[in-house]
Design a protein around this motif. Structure first.
Motif, short mmCIF file in Angstrom:
data_model
loop_
_atom_site.label_atom_id
_atom_site.label_comp_id
_atom_site.label_asym_id
_atom_site.label_seq_id
_atom_site.Cartn_x
_atom_site.Cartn_y
_atom_site.Cartn_z
N THR A 17 0.79 -1.32 0.08
CA THR A 17 -0.05 0.13 0.20
C THR A 17 0.80 1.13 0.14
O THR A 17 0.31 2.52 -0.03
CB THR A 17 -0.75 0.04 1.14
N GLY A 18 2.12 0.99 0.18
CA GLY A 18 3.00 2.33 0.05
C GLY A 18 3.36 2.60 -1.55
O GLY A 18 3.15 1.88 -2.48
N GLU A 22 3.37 0.12 -4.12
CA GLU A 22 2.63 0.05 -5.64
C GLU A 22 3.14 0.10 -7.01
O GLU A 22 2.83 -0.34 -7.72
CB GLU A 22 1.57 1.50 -5.52
N ALA A 42 0.92 -5.86 3.72
CA ALA A 42 1.39 -4.58 4.32
C ALA A 42 0.92 -4.89 6.00
O ALA A 42 0.66 -5.95 6.47
CB ALA A 42 0.52 -3.56 4.06
N SER A 43 1.08 -3.66 6.73
CA SER A 43 0.71 -3.88 8.26
C SER A 43 -0.91 -4.07 8.45
O SER A 43 -1.66 -3.86 7.47
CB SER A 43 1.26 -2.48 8.78
N ARG A 45 -2.87 -2.22 9.79
CA ARG A 45 -3.82 -1.25 9.58
C ARG A 45 -4.30 -1.04 8.20
O ARG A 45 -5.27 -0.60 7.93
CB ARG A 45 -3.14 -0.04 10.19
N SER A 46 -3.81 -1.89 6.94
CA SER A 46 -3.83 -1.89 5.99
C SER A 46 -4.93 -3.14 5.33
O SER A 46 -5.24 -3.36 4.21
CB SER A 46 -2.78 -1.55 4.93
N GLU A 49 -7.81 -3.74 2.63
CA GLU A 49 -7.74 -2.79 1.51
C GLU A 49 -7.58 -3.45 0.12
O GLU A 49 -6.82 -4.79 0.24
CB GLU A 49 -6.73 -1.75 1.62
N VAL A 51 -5.33 -3.41 -3.53
CA VAL A 51 -4.35 -2.49 -4.57
C VAL A 51 -4.67 -3.04 -5.94
O VAL A 51 -5.22 -4.15 -6.13
CB VAL A 51 -2.83 -2.81 -3.90
N VAL A 60 -5.56 -6.95 0.34
CA VAL A 60 -4.08 -6.57 1.05
C VAL A 60 -4.36 -7.58 2.30
O VAL A 60 -5.11 -7.46 3.20
CB VAL A 60 -3.74 -5.25 1.55
N ASP A 62 -2.18 -9.10 6.04
CA ASP A 62 -1.64 -8.94 7.17
C ASP A 62 0.03 -9.36 7.17
O ASP A 62 -0.13 -10.78 7.26
CB ASP A 62 -2.44 -9.28 8.27
N ARG A 169 4.26 8.55 1.40
CA ARG A 169 3.11 9.48 0.95
C ARG A 169 2.68 10.55 1.98
O ARG A 169 2.22 11.50 1.53
CB ARG A 169 2.03 8.43 1.15
#
Length: 340
Positions: A17-18, A22, A42-43, A45-46, A49, A51, A60, A62, A169
């Motif tokens: 997600t960074g 991407e 990703a971590s 928190r994402s 989501e 991509v 995405v 964990d 970002r």
């Protein structure tokens, strides 16, 4: 079609997600990498989501809960601390890890690779199961390698202008907010130790003190020497954060062991893989030429007026592509062709 061409590989992109993650996904799709399965991680928190991967949406996962078993290649586009924890897990499960973070770049048994210069170093990837990619140095080496091979670089001075996207970002969003506020005659609100990004040039030491700074000059020097295979090159570098969203721009002063004419340099760089040499009447810029492109653009080649064996060059490149993601994808392509 031979067996190597027919095989499909399981690939994990960590930090999906960074901005660099991407770009890795985009390049894998653009270059038709033979991926049978792509894991976007990703971590937490994402988690949940989506991509984009070649027009498809990938969920995405964990990273903390992911099992790397069965993954052939794991590309880590994450901060160093995340790579330090995640790469050993991936390698222990049998994956070859490509580190874009710089965390493993100092390890003697981890090859530091720019494919245009030292692809043979990938033969050592089996020692640790990790390959390191050297960030901005990836965009400078395609220019420096032909000059070093032809005339021997003895001294190198760099003036690197780094865009805010090199810090992630959040830094891009901060520059956009500050620019909009100032253009609207509104004050910019800063935390006590925060440095204004908009309409400002920040030297590396101050940017580093802010906690999101560019790679120190010593890192640039160390990585250039290692990739070129010459520990004797004298290197001095200055790095400054500039209010530009994307694209590295670099003034390069080179002193060679043997005199070399600018016309010869132009011929060498015109034939160098990954380099786009522009005519003397065109001065490349990060926004006008390099943005969204994979090539390293070179212009304004001239003699150094103070040094008989000196040269000056102006170099620009997209920091998210050749300055990071593309080099990792090129490494992956060589690994599956020759070593996996």
């Amino acid at each position: 079609m031979n067996s190597v061409q027919a095989r499909r590989y399981a690939v994990a992109v960590i930090g999906a997600t960074g901005m660099v993650g991407e770009a890795v996904l985009s390049l894998l799709a653009e270059r038709d990498f033979p991926a049978g399965k792509i894991h976007a991680l990703a971590s937490a928190r994402s988690f949940g989501e989506d991509v984009d991967y070649g027009g498809r949406s990938l969920p995405v996962g964990d990273l903390a809960a992911f099992d790397f078993a069965g993954v052939d290649l794991a590309i880590f586009a994450v901060p160093p601390a995340v790579a330090a924890e995640g790469i050993p897990r991936a390698v222990a499960a049998g994956s070859v890890a490509i580190d874009l973070s710089g965390q493993f770049a100092d390890e003697a048994d981890v090859p530091l690779v720019v494919p245009e210069a030292n692809p043979e170093a990938l033969a050592d990837c089996g020692r640790r199961g990790v390959v390191a990619s050297p960030g901005i140095v990836s965009a400078l080496i395609p220019v420096l390698k032909p000059l070093h091979a032809a005339a021997g670089i003895v001294r190198l001075r760099l003036g690197l202008c780094q865009p805010v996207s090199a810090a992630g970002r959040g830094a891009v969003e901060k520059l956009a907010r500050q620019t909009a506020a100032l253009l609207s005659a509104q004050p910019v609100e800063l935390a006590p130790d925060e440095i204004q990004a908009a309409f400002n040039v920040v030297p590396a030491t101050l940017a580093e003190a802010a906690g999101d700074g560019p790679p120190p000059a010593s890192r640039l020097a160390q990585d250039i020497r290692r990739v070129l295979g010459d520990a004797q090159i004298a290197i001095d570098a200055s790095v400054m954060r500039v209010p530009v969203f994307f694209g590295y721009s670099c003034q390069v002063w080179v002193e060679t062991r043997e005199p070399i004419e600018p016309v010869t340099v132009s011929k060498l760089l015109g034939q160098a893989p990954g380099v786009a040499l522009l005519s003397s009447s065109i001065r490349p810029t990060a926004v006008g030429h390099a943005s969204g492109r994979d090539e390293v653009f070179v212009g304004t080649i001239r003699r150094d007026q103070a040094q008989a064996c000196g040269l000056y060059l102006w170099v620009v490149a997209d920091n998210l592509r050749k300055g990071s993601a593309l080099n990792g994808v090129q490494i992956a392509e060589i690994l599956i062709k020759d070593y996996i």
